[in-house]
Structure formats: structure tokens, C-alpha cells
Write a protein that holds these residues in place. Structure first.
Motif, PDB file in Angstrom:
ATOM      1  N   LEU A 131       7.256   0.507  -4.807  1.00 24.46           N
ATOM      2  CA  LEU A 131       6.578   0.020  -3.714  1.00 24.46           C
ATOM      3  C   LEU A 131       5.934   0.558  -2.648  1.00 24.46           C
ATOM      4  CD1 LEU A 131       7.445  -3.821  -3.901  1.00 24.46           C
ATOM      5  CD2 LEU A 131       5.712  -2.828  -4.522  1.00 24.46           C
TER       6      LEU A 131
ATOM      7  N   LEU B 122       4.125   9.173  -2.641  1.00 21.54           N
ATOM      8  CA  LEU B 122       4.245   7.645  -3.629  1.00 21.54           C
ATOM      9  C   LEU B 122       4.442   7.888  -4.861  1.00 21.54           C
ATOM     10  CD1 LEU B 122       6.303   5.444  -3.323  1.00 21.54           C
ATOM     11  CD2 LEU B 122       4.258   4.321  -2.577  1.00 21.54           C
TER      12      LEU B 122
ATOM     13  N   GLY C 127      -2.531   6.006   1.164  1.00 20.42           N
ATOM     14  CA  GLY C 127      -4.050   6.456  -0.159  1.00 20.42           C
ATOM     15  C   GLY C 127      -3.968   7.005  -0.600  1.00 20.42           C
TER      16      GLY C 127
HETATM   17  O1  PNS Z   1      -7.159   5.377  -1.724  1.00 18.53           O
HETATM   18  P1  PNS Z   1      -6.519   3.467  -2.056  1.00 18.53           P
HETATM   19  O2  PNS Z   1      -6.403   4.311  -3.743  1.00 18.53           O
HETATM   20  O3  PNS Z   1      -7.988   2.770  -1.966  1.00 18.53           O
HETATM   21  O4  PNS Z   1      -4.937   2.888  -1.737  1.00 18.53           O
HETATM   22  C1  PNS Z   1      -4.608   2.253  -2.274  1.00 18.53           C
HETATM   23  C2  PNS Z   1      -3.334   2.367  -2.272  1.00 18.53           C
HETATM   24  C3  PNS Z   1      -2.941   3.260  -2.635  1.00 18.53           C
HETATM   25  C4  PNS Z   1      -2.866   2.268  -1.059  1.00 18.53           C
HETATM   26  C5  PNS Z   1      -2.657   0.601  -3.475  1.00 18.53           C
HETATM   27  O5  PNS Z   1      -2.767   0.968  -4.291  1.00 18.53           O
HETATM   28  C6  PNS Z   1      -0.817   0.848  -2.604  1.00 18.53           C
HETATM   29  O6  PNS Z   1       0.006   0.660  -1.652  1.00 18.53           O
HETATM   30  N1  PNS Z   1       0.200   1.380  -3.767  1.00 18.53           N
HETATM   31  C7  PNS Z   1       0.994   2.166  -3.757  1.00 18.53           C
HETATM   32  C8  PNS Z   1       1.969   0.717  -4.713  1.00 18.53           C
HETATM   33  C9  PNS Z   1       2.173  -0.037  -4.899  1.00 18.53           C
HETATM   34  O7  PNS Z   1       3.063  -0.936  -3.028  1.00 18.53           O
HETATM   35  N2  PNS Z   1       0.992  -1.582  -4.702  1.00 18.53           N
HETATM   36  C10 PNS Z   1       1.482  -2.665  -4.216  1.00 18.53           C
HETATM   37  C11 PNS Z   1       0.625  -3.191  -3.341  1.00 18.53           C
HETATM   38  S1  PNS Z   1       0.017  -4.844  -2.935  1.00 18.53           S
END
Ligand code: PNS
Length: 165
Positions: A78, A74, A9
């Protein structure tokens, strides 16, 4: 035998809702990495290291077994790739409402397509379901007390941050 799961998150900041999900995930799976996802293009209240420190303090104050806890940041790439690098095949997320569920279903599907990493969605405790980091940030910036919504260490860091302005 513990199962290593990742709780990702923005955690800007970590709220009592996040704390509840972290505790429940740890109780169910036995090993948890809290993954602070830091978007360098997005303005944040706290930098990633400060967020980790605040989460660590919150979990210590909540008397959570630190041996089973890990922290990671991160900043690019990904999430699922990082999960596999650290040996975790399950992502845990909290879901507060229908809008969250819709967003999380889509992300869970893409993440599974990308990598076979599964997502376990935990329904938020009803009394915590209205808390969001963005509301906490807004209210704290206007000088209000947010200690009902965030762990004590986070409330105090927000107070210090917005007092200085
Ligand atoms: O607390 P949040 O901002 O709702 O979290 C969302 C988060 C950061 C977990 C999501 O955006 C994410 O996993 N980002 C990492 C990049 C990634 O892998 N994106 C593809 C997800 S389908």
C-alpha cells in the motif's frame, strides 16, 4: 519548516503536467518524495529505475532544488504504508478533469480510512490538462514528436526507444 509530502504515480512517462504538479507541491510544502508506483503485471514503456532517472533529469533541467527532493519506487503493498514508513502524512495528486476528480476522491477517501494519510488535490494548469502519459506513449510509438508534452529528457528517451523498434 518543510512538510514532507509524497507525489505518487506511474509516471510512464513523466509529463509537463507532472512536472508542474511537482514544482507547485515543492513550493507549497518544501520537501517532496516522487514515488514511482510500478505495477509488475502491467507492461510499461520504461522500467521503474529509468522512470526515476528521467524524472530526476527533468527536475534538474527545471532548476528545482534537489536537496528537498527524494525518489522512491513502490512495487508492491500500500502506498499509505510506504508514506508512513518514510515519514510523510500527505499525498499530493494532480487533477485534470471531472473523471480524474471522481477517481481521486475515491482513492483519497480509502487512503484516509486506511491510515489517516490525507490527500491534497491540485487542479492542473489548464494548458496542461489534456496531457496524459498514455496519449504520450501512443503518439510517441507512432513516431510523432512529443516534445510539447514532456520534458526534454523524456522526449529524447521516447525517441530513442521507438526509433530502435
Ligand atoms: O499515475 P497513476 O497510474 O494514475 O497513479 C495511480 C497510483 C499508482 C498512485 C495508485 O494506483 C496507487 O496509489 N497505487 C499504489 C497501491 C495502493 O496503495 N492502492 C490503494 C489506493 S486506494
Amino acid at each position: 519548516m518543510p512538510i514532507h509530502v509524497v507525489y505518487p504515480g506511474s509516471f510512464d512517462p513523466f509529463t509537463l503536467g507532472h512536472l508542474d504538479v511537482a514544482k507547485r507541491a515543492l513550493a507549497m510544502f518544501g520537501e517532496l518524495t516522487v514515488m514511482v508506483v510500478h505495477n509488475p503485471h502491467k507492461e510499461a514503456a520504461f522500467d521503474a529505475q529509468t522512470r526515476i532517472e528521467l524524472i530526476r533529469q527533468s527536475l534538474i533541467q527545471a532548476e528545482i532544488n534537489q536537496d528537498a527532493l527524494h525518489f522512491d519506487v513502490l512495487a508492491e503493498g500500500l502506498l499509505v504504508e510506504r508514506c508512513l514508513e518514510i515519514g510523510a502524512k500527505i499525498i499530493v495528486k494532480g487533477v485534470r478533469n471531472g473523471a480524474d476528480a471522481e477517481y481521486e476522491f475515491a482513492m483519497a477517501t480509502v487512503n484516509r480510512d486506511l491510515s489517516a494519510v490525507e490527500t491534497m488535490l491540485l487542479p492542473a494548469a489548464p494548458e496542461l490538462a489534456q496531457i496524459s502519459s498514455s496519449l504520450v506513449r501512443q503518439v510517441a510509438a507512432l513516431g510523432a514528436d512529443v516534445s510539447k508534452y514532456v520534458p526534454a529528457s523524456v522526449a529524447s528517451a521516447l525517441k530513442t526507444k521507438f526509433e530502435r523498434r
